[in-house]
Design a protein around this motif. Structure first.
Motif, PDB file in Angstrom:
ATOM      1  N   ILE A  15     -10.441  -6.255   5.869  1.00  0.00           N
ATOM      2  CA  ILE A  15     -10.238  -7.511   5.155  1.00  0.00           C
ATOM      3  C   ILE A  15     -11.472  -8.387   5.329  1.00  0.00           C
ATOM      4  O   ILE A  15     -11.917  -8.643   6.450  1.00  0.00           O
ATOM      5  N   LEU A  21      -5.032 -13.910   4.832  1.00  0.00           N
ATOM      6  CA  LEU A  21      -3.729 -13.279   4.663  1.00  0.00           C
ATOM      7  C   LEU A  21      -2.801 -13.691   5.795  1.00  0.00           C
ATOM      8  O   LEU A  21      -3.257 -14.077   6.882  1.00  0.00           O
ATOM      9  N   GLU A  23      -0.902 -13.452   9.050  1.00  0.00           N
ATOM     10  CA  GLU A  23      -1.117 -12.602  10.222  1.00  0.00           C
ATOM     11  C   GLU A  23      -0.047 -12.849  11.271  1.00  0.00           C
ATOM     12  O   GLU A  23       0.763 -11.981  11.566  1.00  0.00           O
ATOM     13  N   ASN A  75       0.951  -6.834   4.928  1.00  0.00           N
ATOM     14  CA  ASN A  75      -0.461  -6.472   4.874  1.00  0.00           C
ATOM     15  C   ASN A  75      -0.904  -5.896   6.216  1.00  0.00           C
ATOM     16  O   ASN A  75      -0.197  -5.979   7.221  1.00  0.00           O
ATOM     17  N   SER A 160      -1.709   1.629   5.092  1.00  0.00           N
ATOM     18  CA  SER A 160      -1.832   0.460   4.219  1.00  0.00           C
ATOM     19  C   SER A 160      -2.459   0.905   2.900  1.00  0.00           C
ATOM     20  O   SER A 160      -3.661   1.128   2.815  1.00  0.00           O
ATOM     21  N   SER A 162      -2.781  -0.828   0.248  1.00  0.00           N
ATOM     22  CA  SER A 162      -3.599  -1.895  -0.313  1.00  0.00           C
ATOM     23  C   SER A 162      -3.617  -3.034   0.669  1.00  0.00           C
ATOM     24  O   SER A 162      -2.675  -3.233   1.428  1.00  0.00           O
ATOM     25  N   PRO A 163      -4.667  -3.856   0.670  1.00  0.00           N
ATOM     26  CA  PRO A 163      -4.751  -4.929   1.639  1.00  0.00           C
ATOM     27  C   PRO A 163      -3.747  -6.030   1.410  1.00  0.00           C
ATOM     28  O   PRO A 163      -3.402  -6.755   2.298  1.00  0.00           O
ATOM     29  N   THR A 164      -3.238  -6.180   0.207  1.00  0.00           N
ATOM     30  CA  THR A 164      -2.287  -7.249  -0.086  1.00  0.00           C
ATOM     31  C   THR A 164      -1.060  -6.652  -0.743  1.00  0.00           C
ATOM     32  O   THR A 164      -1.145  -6.014  -1.799  1.00  0.00           O
ATOM     33  N   PRO A 165       0.141  -6.831  -0.173  1.00  0.00           N
ATOM     34  CA  PRO A 165       1.337  -6.260  -0.779  1.00  0.00           C
ATOM     35  C   PRO A 165       1.744  -7.006  -2.034  1.00  0.00           C
ATOM     36  O   PRO A 165       1.468  -8.185  -2.183  1.00  0.00           O
TER      37      PRO A 165
END
Length: 690
Positions: A15, A21, A23, A75, A160, A162-165
């Motif tokens: 990231i 994001l 955490e 994420n 993961s 993708s970095p952003t769900p």
């Protein structure tokens, strides 16, 4: 474990600094707390049984990904925070390497909740704070491997997509690897229940025989948790441990039994075991002690250089302003680190005051204050040095292989000698009761050092994971402190439960308990013996000095092997552990290490026959093997804790037994058959292509 380097490029996400994001979330903290209970209980049981704990970062990461994905997705940074918190709490359980000594020496009859929890929490938080100034030098700017940290980062990346769900997306399938943890856990739990609970399987086989007056012992245990631990330890440490077994039971015990008259009423097993426990184990203590001192000496220069570089980086960051610091470089502010460290002096002093006042002789006010001040200052000053050394060692060899118990041996020796020279100590040591209080204070002070060492050992490993995936350091540091507090609240009741159900070696809480079922607590036994020996002047220095000599020879051989290159090494601490632990434990660990080596060789031959690169297959097998091994450990450990609760509630040492003592010979062979079948199934699953 070794770093996982073959992950696909698409999975190697990090990231970026400019991306923010979630955490440190409430659901992540709650999930981390639940996983904390699971792995802390497992590590406490395993540590008391065999003197080893396991790194919970990877299984915690897999469980977090699976649960949060089913809950709607998360994420990579939120998953990282969960494993950070859970691994810190699991690592804090290393304090059981010393705390049971207070029960073994008779100072405690159980584990007082607030004293035990407080010393765990304060020591753990200090471990976090002390390692913060070292992060840049030892994690970011250093070539150190941090094997568990790198492996955990790869697991998080693989799980993961993708970095952003996508909040609108339906919950996905469980993260890769959860099935392996579950399979290992169910297998370990079932086998342990059949063996330790129902008594249908034996827990090991041992053969004794004599030759010319010398007594020899061959045998192994059937613990699947130890097989998993051996798999994680690896072949190098496993063979070094086997050398220790050979030195103990193939050389030292036969020589002693051949030269010592055997009492008429003694059996071969009882005679040889007594000589091993009263003499040979101190050889192992000497090897472990010199190994720990040598490790610290080797690391003095790189640790000092790392600290200088870290403080220089902090000064540069502060002069540039907080806004100029990238998100992934923002540690907890150094003034806050220093302030919190100083604030912990007051509660620590209060804990030591209450510890001295709770039992033992009434002390003059001056002597009481002197003992409290000496213990607190030693814990703070020596704790900082140990935090730096352990952080470096974790990067060098990994958390699982870092010699926490060896550091505890050095610490208990130093604090015992310090108490001997404190003003007024002669008055305290003039009576047997006063000597007992001094022994207890030395052990209690060392418990703070062990907590600092274990957490700093884990902290930088987790911060390495965070650096690789793009986490915010100060949030991880907060999660680590939360994990320490959560683990500190779990450890005392589990210790009480296990002690009440099984007892410790040489110390049973009730009459009529089976000494064979007692938990060995090997490090606590050793450190207690050292403290008692120093204060009573009855320590067997001849065997310890012999062990130191053997340790120096092993260190020299290891240096020669290192100079030649290759994988052949002889880690001195593993040799000492092989001498110190009973063969039913150490040989089983060796079996797990050899099993891992055989699996790796089979994969290499398969790749060579196919004419392909072996690296992807080895990586896949390594990941699956680590998760299966972790599952075996967790499954058996949780059954051990469950059985402890049933034993404590019923007052019966074998409440679930389906057979009587007469079934033991058959149970031994059934246990061996079941053990071999599980090992074969383990290898088959790791070698499977899918």
């Amino acid at each position: 474990m070794t770093p996982l380097t073959g992950a696909p490029a698409a999975a190697r996400l990090r990231i970026a600094d400019e991306v923010s994001l979630p955490e440190l979330t409430l659901r992540g903290l709650l999930l981390g707390a639940l996983i904390t209970v699971l792995f802390t209980a497992s590590n406490v049981y395993l540590g008391l049984k065999v003197g080893l704990t396991f790194s919970s970062s990877i299984p915690a990461a897999v469980i977090s990904m699976a649960v949060l994905r089913l809950a709607g997705g998360a994420n990579i940074l939120e998953n990282n925070m969960v494993q950070t918190q859970a691994s810190a709490a699991g690592t804090l359980s290393s304090i059981i390497f010393i705390l049971p000594g207070l029960v073994m020496t008779g100072h405690w009859v159980g584990f007082p909740f607030w004293q035990t929890a407080s010393v765990c929490a304060i020591g753990g938080i200090l471990g976090v704070l002390y390692s913060i100034p070292l992060r840049r030098a030892l994690v970011v700017q250093s070539p150190l491997a941090y094997p568990e940290g790198v492996a955990a980062a790869e697991i998080l990346r693989v799980g993961s997509a993708s970095p952003t769900p996508d909040p609108a997306a339906a919950p996905g399938p469980p993260a890769p690897g959860l099935a392996d943890i579950v399979a290992g856990g169910v297998t370990g739990a079932a086998f342990s229940l059949i063996a330790s609970g129902f008594k249908l399987f034996g827990e090991g086989l041992t053969w004794w025989f004599a030759a010319g007056g010398a007594v020899f012992r061959l045998g192994t245990g059937f613990s699947l948790a130890l097989v998993g631990a051996g798999y994680l330890v690896g072949i190098v440490a496993g063979l070094a441990m086997l050398l220790g077994v050979v030195l103990a039971w193939g050389v030292a015990v036969p020589v002693l039994t051949a030269t010592t008259p055997m009492p008429p009423e003694a059996t071969l097993a009882g005679f040889a075991t007594r000589l091993w426990s009263t003499q040979v184990r101190f050889i192992g203590a000497g090897v472990i002690g010199i190994g720990a001192v040598w490790t610290l000496l080797v690391l003095l220069r790189p640790v000092a250089e790392g600290m200088r570089a870290s403080f220089a980086a902090l000064r540069t960051s502060r002069s540039s302003g907080a806004d100029a610091i990238p998100r992934t470089e923002r540690d907890m502010p150094i003034h806050l680190v220093g302030g919190l460290s100083l604030l912990l002096i007051a509660p620590m002093a209060l804990i030591f005051h209450r510890f001295l006042a709770a039992s033992g002789p009434a002390l003059p006010a001056g002597l009481h204050a002197s003992l409290v001040a000496g213990a607190v200052l030693f814990a703070f000053a020596f704790g900082f040095l140990i935090a730096a050394a352990c952080g470096y060692m974790a990067g060098l060899v990994g958390s699982s292989a870092s010699p926490i118990s060896g550091i505890g041996i050095v610490a208990v020796t130093l604090v015992s000698l310090l108490l001997l020279v404190l003003p007024g100590s002669g008055e305290l040591l003039a009576s047997q009761e006063g000597s007992g209080l001094a022994i207890a204070l030395a052990l209690f002070t060392t418990s703070v050092i062990v907590a600092v060492a274990s957490i700093s050992n884990d902290n930088l490993q987790d911060l390495k994971t965070g650096w690789l995936v793009g986490a915010t350091p100060w949030r991880q540091q907060v999660a680590l402190m939360v994990g320490c507090v959560a683990g500190a609240l779990v450890i005392p009741p589990i210790l009480d439960l296990l002690y009440g159900a099984y007892g410790f070696a040489g110390t049973l809480p009730r009459a009529g308990m089976d000494p064979a079922q007692a938990l060995a607590a090997p490090q606590a036994t050793l450190m207690s013996a050292i403290a008692v020996g120093i204060f009573t002047h009855r320590i067997d220095w001849s065997m310890i000095l012999l062990g130191i000599g053997i340790g120096l020879v092993v260190i020299g051989l290891d240096a020669l092997l290192a100079r030649r290159g290759g994988l052949a090494r002889l880690p001195v601490l593993a040799v000492g552990i092989g001498i110190y632990l009973p063969p039913t434990i150490s040989v089983t660990i060796v079996i797990g290490a050899v099993l891992g080596w055989l699996i790796a060789r089979a994969l290499q031959r398969r790749a060579a026959a196919a004419g392909t690169d072996a690296a992807p297959a080895l990586e896949h097998a390594q990941r699956r093997g680590v998760l299966l091994a972790s599952g075996l450990i967790v499954g058996e450990s949780l059954v051990g804790v469950l059985l402890a609760a049933i034993i404590g509630a019923s007052g019966n040492q074998t409440p679930l037994a389906l057979v009587g003592p007469g079934f033991e010979p058959a149970a031994g062979w059934l246990g061996l058959a079941g053990f071999l079948l599980v090992c074969a199934a383990f290898a088959g699953r790791v070698l499977a292509t899918r």
